[in-house]
Design a protein around this motif. Structure first.
Motif, PDB file in Angstrom:
ATOM      1  N   ILE A  41       0.988  -1.253  -0.045  1.00  0.00           N
ATOM      2  CA  ILE A  41       0.149   0.114  -0.081  1.00  0.00           C
ATOM      3  C   ILE A  41       0.828   1.186  -0.073  1.00  0.00           C
ATOM      4  N   ASP A  42       0.713   2.056  -1.031  1.00  0.00           N
ATOM      5  CA  ASP A  42       1.273   3.220  -0.950  1.00  0.00           C
ATOM      6  C   ASP A  42       0.651   4.278  -0.044  1.00  0.00           C
ATOM      7  N   TRP A  43       1.132   4.268   1.226  1.00  0.00           N
ATOM      8  CA  TRP A  43       0.440   5.156   2.565  1.00  0.00           C
ATOM      9  C   TRP A  43       0.650   6.489   2.008  1.00  0.00           C
ATOM     10  N   PRO A  44       1.656   7.107   1.550  1.00  0.00           N
ATOM     11  CA  PRO A  44       1.738   8.631   1.178  1.00  0.00           C
ATOM     12  C   PRO A  44       0.747   9.050   0.471  1.00  0.00           C
ATOM     13  N   LEU A  45       0.747   8.387  -0.602  1.00  0.00           N
ATOM     14  CA  LEU A  45      -0.635   8.523  -1.572  1.00  0.00           C
ATOM     15  C   LEU A  45      -2.025   8.247  -1.208  1.00  0.00           C
ATOM     16  N   ALA A  46      -1.903   7.577  -0.246  1.00  0.00           N
ATOM     17  CA  ALA A  46      -3.349   7.168   0.428  1.00  0.00           C
ATOM     18  C   ALA A  46      -3.885   8.464   1.400  1.00  0.00           C
ATOM     19  N   ILE A  47      -2.630   9.019   1.974  1.00  0.00           N
ATOM     20  CA  ILE A  47      -2.881  10.056   2.921  1.00  0.00           C
ATOM     21  C   ILE A  47      -3.043  11.375   2.174  1.00  0.00           C
ATOM     22  N   ILE A  48      -2.478  11.457   0.951  1.00  0.00           N
ATOM     23  CA  ILE A  48      -2.462  12.689   0.339  1.00  0.00           C
ATOM     24  C   ILE A  48      -4.046  12.431  -0.445  1.00  0.00           C
ATOM     25  N   GLN A  72      -3.852  12.439  -8.061  1.00  0.00           N
ATOM     26  CA  GLN A  72      -3.924  12.141  -9.717  1.00  0.00           C
ATOM     27  C   GLN A  72      -2.609  12.716 -10.161  1.00  0.00           C
ATOM     28  N   PHE A  73      -2.294  14.159  -9.709  1.00  0.00           N
ATOM     29  CA  PHE A  73      -1.187  14.966 -10.262  1.00  0.00           C
ATOM     30  C   PHE A  73       0.193  14.158  -9.840  1.00  0.00           C
ATOM     31  N   ILE A 117     -13.234   6.261  -4.561  1.00  0.00           N
ATOM     32  CA  ILE A 117     -12.911   4.810  -5.380  1.00  0.00           C
ATOM     33  C   ILE A 117     -11.599   4.846  -5.328  1.00  0.00           C
ATOM     34  N   ASP A 118     -10.723   5.963  -5.696  1.00  0.00           N
ATOM     35  CA  ASP A 118      -9.461   5.902  -5.905  1.00  0.00           C
ATOM     36  C   ASP A 118      -8.741   5.690  -4.374  1.00  0.00           C
ATOM     37  N   LEU A 119      -9.362   6.008  -3.390  1.00  0.00           N
ATOM     38  CA  LEU A 119      -8.827   5.713  -1.983  1.00  0.00           C
ATOM     39  C   LEU A 119      -8.926   4.202  -1.808  1.00  0.00           C
ATOM     40  N   ILE A 120     -10.215   3.753  -2.260  1.00  0.00           N
ATOM     41  CA  ILE A 120     -10.273   2.177  -2.053  1.00  0.00           C
ATOM     42  C   ILE A 120      -9.375   1.388  -2.929  1.00  0.00           C
ATOM     43  N   ASN A 121      -9.002   1.893  -4.336  1.00  0.00           N
ATOM     44  CA  ASN A 121      -7.833   1.310  -5.146  1.00  0.00           C
ATOM     45  C   ASN A 121      -6.594   1.327  -4.590  1.00  0.00           C
ATOM     46  N   ILE A 122      -6.224   2.664  -3.845  1.00  0.00           N
ATOM     47  CA  ILE A 122      -5.005   2.859  -3.280  1.00  0.00           C
ATOM     48  C   ILE A 122      -4.795   1.669  -2.303  1.00  0.00           C
ATOM     49  N   LEU A 123      -5.875   1.616  -1.291  1.00  0.00           N
ATOM     50  CA  LEU A 123      -5.639   0.821  -0.267  1.00  0.00           C
ATOM     51  C   LEU A 123      -5.928  -0.669  -0.395  1.00  0.00           C
TER      52      LEU A 123
END
Length: 105
Positions: free
Chosen positions: A50-57, A68-69, A93-99
């Motif tokens: 899981i990319d945690w920094p991306l999930a937090i952002i 997305q940027f 949806i993006d957050l679920i996909n990241i997690l």
């Protein structure tokens, strides 16, 4: 006004309970299971990282499309920026996909 709102809530909950109580009968059960088996066999393996920094952002400023940027999707980032993250649904949806590991940098 309160009586009308209460009536609408009661009717909506009653309608939901009635709708949920009817069983769904499907004659094509074998076809559906075959399609599900084919789909599960053809999917690519999903990474468990899981990319945690991306999930937090995504959680904090996702409505502005920052995640997305970060992924390099400029068009999608602009779309999220102007529609406030597709009214929050796209961000969810993006957050679920990241997690789940489907989306990462």
């Amino acid at each position: 006004m309160k009586k009308i709102l209460l009536t609408l809530v009661v009717v909506a909950s009653f309608a939901t309970a009635i709708y949920a109580s009817f069983p769904i009968v499907n004659e094509n059960v074998n076809e559906i299971s075959t399609v599900i088996e084919q789909a599960s066999n053809s999917t690519a393996p999903i990474s468990n990282d899981i990319d945690w920094p991306l999930a937090i952002i995504c959680w904090l400023v996702g409505i502005f499309g920052v995640h997305q940027f970060m992924l390099g999707n400029t068009g999608k980032g602009l779309l999220y920026l102007f529609t406030f993250g597709l009214c929050g649904i796209g961000v969810l949806i993006d957050l679920i996909n990241i997690l789940t590991g489907k989306m990462s940098r």
